[in-house]
Motif scaffolding. Structure first.
Motif: not given
Length: 731
Positions: A531, A534-535, A562, A565, A569, A589, A598
């Motif tokens: 995770f 990806r961020q 962004k 995500l 999260r 995503t 995502a």
């Protein structure tokens, strides 16, 4: 503001008039027909009866995506009518009157969001003008609530139904000049509305294409070759003609057009089961040697050889080969995505009537205008002599963008001289699909420290007549180029005669699985949380935004992903979720069809490899407005279920024939396998876009990545079979 609303290049015009019974009708179109017909062509979109009932036409095909409800909501919102006053009809297929009419690419919302609202706003404006004349009050002092025009200062009011005669005499304003409501004033848009047809569906009423009945109608089956392009040699036609209930039996010669008619035998009967039973006794000899080289095993072997050599460059930035050559740490993987069938619940069907005056067709089609020229060519009639009624589809998923069944029904009706309903069996529906093409991928990545210094993808996909086959494109505009400044995508082609086409989220439904799963492998090699990786990639894209891709619409907006995500999260509890003891969490995503999604999947894997998705958290950004929240949730939940279902099946070929034939060997997701879905829409300051497709691509890799977290088994090939997981776990 990045507003994705469609701006028609042709002038939008409106006309109004009074119909039989004193009903105000409002017409709408996109082209120069207005100059010739003016106010004589009316009733295209809105009809207001004297009792206040408002009938609104939905212009696009309804395939289960809720468009028949959603598009009229846009008109009703700007008209300021109560939803309870609204009745909905499906428009006829006529692009001169209605503009583009198709269901595909998640385009109905971005193409129609503003034009439909302007139809409503212009209608409202002329009704207010009429009310000003009736009430003898300035139009600027009038307001509308639920289809009633009020002059609050004098406490006078008049309902729309009482204004129809006056309004019909007035000129409608230019739609471009009317003022649309601010989002804050919406009373219908953004409020959940049940599907307009849902009560009829629950009650089992005959509203689908397969339910159509016309006077004098006969029933037909059409027996085609087991291999596309095979030629008919002989058939026992005389024996079939003698069977009970059979009225016509004849052969048809294929046109050689991939989208039209194949060689075959048509059987027409008083009842469909007579035709179906007669088919069982039909003895046909085909010249089908053309299919001999087209085996799944042969395709896979060719792909394995092709990736050993350099392919055609599809995308290149930096120098991936040089970065890979000097890297001290590299990872490599081989991925395979299978051919897939669409298998909508309603098999293909069409009803057709051909007379000296023209052709009339009743079809559950996603793109009626795409079928019209093929019918015209096959029958030798002008296109303007063909009337197509769009009937509700029992699913489509891209299959009904093709109209081969429409051509078949029309040709059989013409030759038999009677109206005909053609119905395919499920086996027909599978054998003669336009399949989601399979593809193969060799992926390589180079790593230095905590950075991805190179990413190379060598893909093998399919071609027809030397060109990339329909739906088989390996597009360079996916998320992957954001991964590294050194990126290369190459492509090899394998010639196929298998008909291919577009399956829900074309290209992305396979590429999402492949690249998002490999990204998890890269995260593992980097020692990073998948995770977090990806961020970080999204943050890097914010600092160095991707360049626009010619002809591909909006540029990838890292800011939007962004936000998606960050919310995912938090909602999924990723930082406290613990994988182990057969439970795993995976993330993926994707940016697809203008939607940013995502997803996190929670999966349980048993010791025997059996797997089940327990829960999926979904966060998506499709703009500032969710037009119909209930319909939107249905689309996202359906996409998630559809994606999980796709992981269970495949279509393989032997000598050009599909091996699988029905649901016994094409597993579909069942109710006990359905996960709980947690859905959240991240609203952004962007025009609303479609929802039929963008939620599907991330769920497949999210589930695959969760399976790795649960079992330690990397998924690189679909379908995902329990025995494959169990064997890999033991290795």
């Amino acid at each position: 503001m990045d507003d994705a609303s469609f701006k028609p290049s042709r002038r939008l015009f409106l006309a109004s008039g009074l119909a039989t019974g004193g009903t105000l009708v409002v017409g709408f179109g996109f082209d120069a027909v207005a100059a010739n017909e003016g106010a004589t062509r009316v009733g295209d979109y809105v009809a207001i009866a004297p009792d206040g009932t408002v009938t609104i036409r939905a212009k696009n095909p309804e395939i289960g995506q809720g468009i028949k409800t959603m598009l009229p909501m846009l008109i009703a919102e700007e008209m300021d009518v109560a939803w309870e006053q609204v009745k909905i009809e499906t428009a006829p297929a006529d692009e001169k009157r209605f503009g583009a009419q198709f269901a595909g690419g998640s385009m109905s919302t971005p193409m129609n969001y503003e034009p439909m609202r302007r139809v409503g706003a212009a209608t409202r404006a002329v009704l207010i003008e009429a009310a000003a004349a009736v009430l003898k009050k300035p139009a600027a002092e009038l307001t509308v609530e639920a289809g009633v025009v009020h002059h609050k200062a004098s406490r006078t009011k008049v309902p729309y139904g009482k204004l129809v005669a006056t309004a019909a005499k007035l000129k409608l304003p230019d739609p471009a000049s009317v003022t649309l409501k601010p989002d804050s004033a919406f009373t219908i848009i953004g409020k959940s509305k049940g599907g307009y047809d849902s009560p009829a569906i629950v009650e089992g009423k005959p509203i689908f294409g397969i339910d159509v009945v016309v006077p004098g109608m006969k029933y037909a089956v059409f027996v085609k070759p087991p291999v596309y392009g095979a030629k008919l040699k002989s058939a026992n036609i005389d024996a079939i003609k003698a069977l009970k209930g059979i009225t016509h039996v004849f052969t048809l010669q294929g046109s050689g057009d991939f989208h039209s008619l194949q060689d075959g035998v048509a059987i027409v009967a008083d009842k469909w089961w007579y035709a179906r039973a007669a088919r069982e006794q039909l003895e046909v000899v085909w010249d089908d040697g053309v299919g001999a080289p087209h085996d799944s095993a042969t395709y896979a072997a060719k792909a394995a050889e092709l990736v050993k050599t350099k392919g055609e460059s599809i995308k290149a930035q930096g120098d991936a080969d040089a970065a890979l050559a000097k890297s001290s740490k590299k990872i490599e993987a081989w991925f395979e995505a299978p051919f897939l069938a669409h298998v909508p619940m309603e098999p293909q069907n069409c009803t057709a009537k051909v007379t000296a005056n023209g052709v009339e067709i009743w079809a559950p089609t996603q793109a009626p205008s795409w079928g019209r020229p093929h019918v015209a060519k096959a029958l030798g009639v002008p296109e303007d002599k063909i009337t197509i009624h769009m009937i509700r589809c029992g699913g489509g998923f891209g299959r009904r963008l093709e109209n081969d069944y429409m051509v078949e029904a029309a040709v059989i009706a013409q030759k038999s001289g009677v109206p005909v309903k053609l119905v395919w069996t499920r086996e027909d529906d599978v054998a003669y699909d336009y399949f989601r093409p399979g593809n193969y991928h060799k992926l390589e990545a180079a790593i230095e420290g905590d950075k991805i210094t190179a990413y190379k993808a060598r893909a093998v996909t399919f071609a027809r007549d030397g060109k990339v086959a329909q739906g088989a494109g390996i597009t360079p505009h996916e998320f992957v180029p954001l991964v590294s400044k050194n990126y290369a995508l190459e492509q090899h082609l394998i010639e196929t005669l298998i008909p291919t086409g577009y399956l829900r989220a074309p290209s992305s439904n396979a590429l999402g699985f492949i690249h998002e799963c490999f990204l998890d492998e890269i995260a593992g090699a980097l020692g990073k949380d998948p995770f977090t990786l990806r961020q970080e990639l999204v943050e890097a894209a914010l600092a160095n935004p991707p360049q626009p891709a010619e002809g591909r619409g909006p540029v990838y907006n890292a800011k939007r992903m962004k936000a998606v995500l960050n919310t995912l999260r938090r909602r999924s509890g990723w930082d406290t979720a613990k994988s182990g003891n057969g439970i795993g969490y995976g993330v993926a995503t994707y940016f697809s069809h203008q939607g940013y999604f995502a997803e996190v999947a929670k999966v349980k894997v048993e010791d025997d490899g059996t797997w089940k998705v327990l829960k999926v958290w979904v966060v998506g950004d499709v703009g500032r407005t969710i037009i119909n929240p209930t319909g939107a949730a249905n689309q996202v939940e359906g996409s998630v279920m559809d994606g999980i279902g796709e992981m269970m099946s495949e279509i393989t070929f032997e000598k050009g024939r599909a091996v699988q034939s029905n649901f016994q060997d094409i597993p579909m997701i069942r109710m006990p396998q359905a996960p709980h879905i947690d859905l959240h829409f991240e609203l952004s300051d962007n025009g609303p876009t479609g929802l039929g497709e963008p939620a599907l691509p991330p769920v497949i890799p999210a589930v695959c990545n969760a399976i790795f977290a649960a079992s330690g088994v990397r998924v690189r090939k679909l379908p995902l079979l329990p025995e494959t997981i169990a064997k890999a776990a033991r290795a």
